[in-house]
Write a protein that holds these residues in place. Structure first.
Motif, PDB file in Angstrom:
ATOM      1  N   VAL A  32      58.143  50.420  98.269  1.00 18.46           N
ATOM      2  CA  VAL A  32      58.071  49.380  97.240  1.00 18.46           C
ATOM      3  C   VAL A  32      56.623  49.130  96.840  1.00 18.46           C
ATOM      4  N   HIS A  94      57.474  42.119  92.555  1.00 19.87           N
ATOM      5  CA  HIS A  94      57.862  43.150  93.525  1.00 19.87           C
ATOM      6  C   HIS A  94      59.315  42.894  93.904  1.00 19.87           C
ATOM      7  N   LYS A  97      64.181  47.679  97.091  1.00 19.91           N
ATOM      8  CA  LYS A  97      64.662  48.929  96.478  1.00 19.91           C
ATOM      9  C   LYS A  97      66.092  48.821  95.942  1.00 19.91           C
ATOM     10  N   SER A  99      67.348  46.552  94.384  1.00 22.29           N
ATOM     11  CA  SER A  99      67.351  45.789  93.131  1.00 22.29           C
ATOM     12  C   SER A  99      66.748  46.554  91.965  1.00 22.29           C
ATOM     13  N   TRP A 100      66.220  47.713  92.215  1.00 24.98           N
ATOM     14  CA  TRP A 100      65.551  48.479  91.165  1.00 24.98           C
ATOM     15  C   TRP A 100      66.544  48.954  90.099  1.00 24.98           C
ATOM     16  N   GLY A 101      66.075  49.018  88.859  1.00 22.68           N
ATOM     17  CA  GLY A 101      66.859  49.578  87.770  1.00 22.68           C
ATOM     18  C   GLY A 101      67.948  48.668  87.229  1.00 22.68           C
ATOM     19  N   ALA A 105      63.380  42.681  87.280  1.00 22.39           N
ATOM     20  CA  ALA A 105      61.933  42.486  87.099  1.00 22.39           C
ATOM     21  C   ALA A 105      61.642  41.942  85.698  1.00 22.39           C
ATOM     22  N   ASN A 133      53.429  54.198  87.502  1.00 19.46           N
ATOM     23  CA  ASN A 133      54.557  53.266  87.562  1.00 19.46           C
ATOM     24  C   ASN A 133      55.018  52.914  86.143  1.00 19.46           C
ATOM     25  N   GLY A 135      57.857  52.247  84.970  1.00 19.35           N
ATOM     26  CA  GLY A 135      58.797  51.128  84.898  1.00 19.35           C
ATOM     27  C   GLY A 135      58.095  49.802  84.677  1.00 19.35           C
ATOM     28  N   SER A 136      56.920  49.634  85.269  1.00 20.95           N
ATOM     29  CA  SER A 136      56.163  48.398  85.073  1.00 20.95           C
ATOM     30  C   SER A 136      55.665  48.256  83.642  1.00 20.95           C
TER      31      SER A 136
END
Length: 167
Positions: A32, A94, A97, A99-101, A105, A133, A135-136
């Motif tokens: 992460v 942050h 994992k 919770s990603w996608g 965020a 990164n 995605g950020s």
């Protein structure tokens, strides 16, 4: 568990030590935190939590524990690092994992920007993101930030894309 903001799927809480175990799943996880100079050691996590709790009480803004409403689990952290007052503050987020996608965020970043707007003292919110990164970048753009160039980040020892949001 002081609630500071709610969205359709998330609740932002002032951090306290009851969240310590959950923070290990994001701040204590190397994968992460790979873009943020690595995971925080276990013995540092209580100090981080206490520091963010104090920031909220001093400034009315901070980094917050992000709770997923349908599971009641703390899935991440989002909010503001405050260095020298509220004139210019740094947005961070942050998430564990699992919770990603899922858009958490972006949802949390937008909630944080509403908190900053309501506070009325913040003038500029900035963020940086590791060049790897992608995605950020998407999260920041969806939250209304504009890329302004790059910035040398002392903590990661590299140039990173730099974003701003002005009120």
């Amino acid at each position: 568990m002081a609630i500071v903001y709610e969205t359709n799927r998330l609740v932002l809480h002032v951090f306290d030590l009851t969240y310590l175990e959950d923070t290990r799943l994001f701040w204590g996880d190397d994968e992460v935190m790979v873009h943020c100079n690595g995971a925080s050691p276990d013995d540092l996590l209580p100090k981080i939590i206490e520091g963010y709790r104090k920031l909220h009480h001093k400034y009315g803004l901070s980094v917050y524990a992000v709770q997923q409403k349908d599971t009641n689990r703390i899935i991440g952290a989002a909010g503001f690092n405050i260095h020298d007052g509220l004139e210019k503050i740094e947005l961070i987020y942050h998430f564990n994992k699992t919770s990603w996608g899922k858009g958490y965020a972006t949802e949390a970043a937008r909630a944080c920007m509403e908190l900053a707007k309501q506070n009325k003292s913040a003038r500029c919110v900035y963020a940086t993101a590791d060049p790897l990164n992608k995605g950020s970048f998407t999260v920041l753009e969806k939250a209304g930030f504009t890329q302004k160039g790059t910035l040398w980040c002392e903590d990661t020892k590299k140039e990173e894309p730099y974003y701003e949001f002005m009120f």
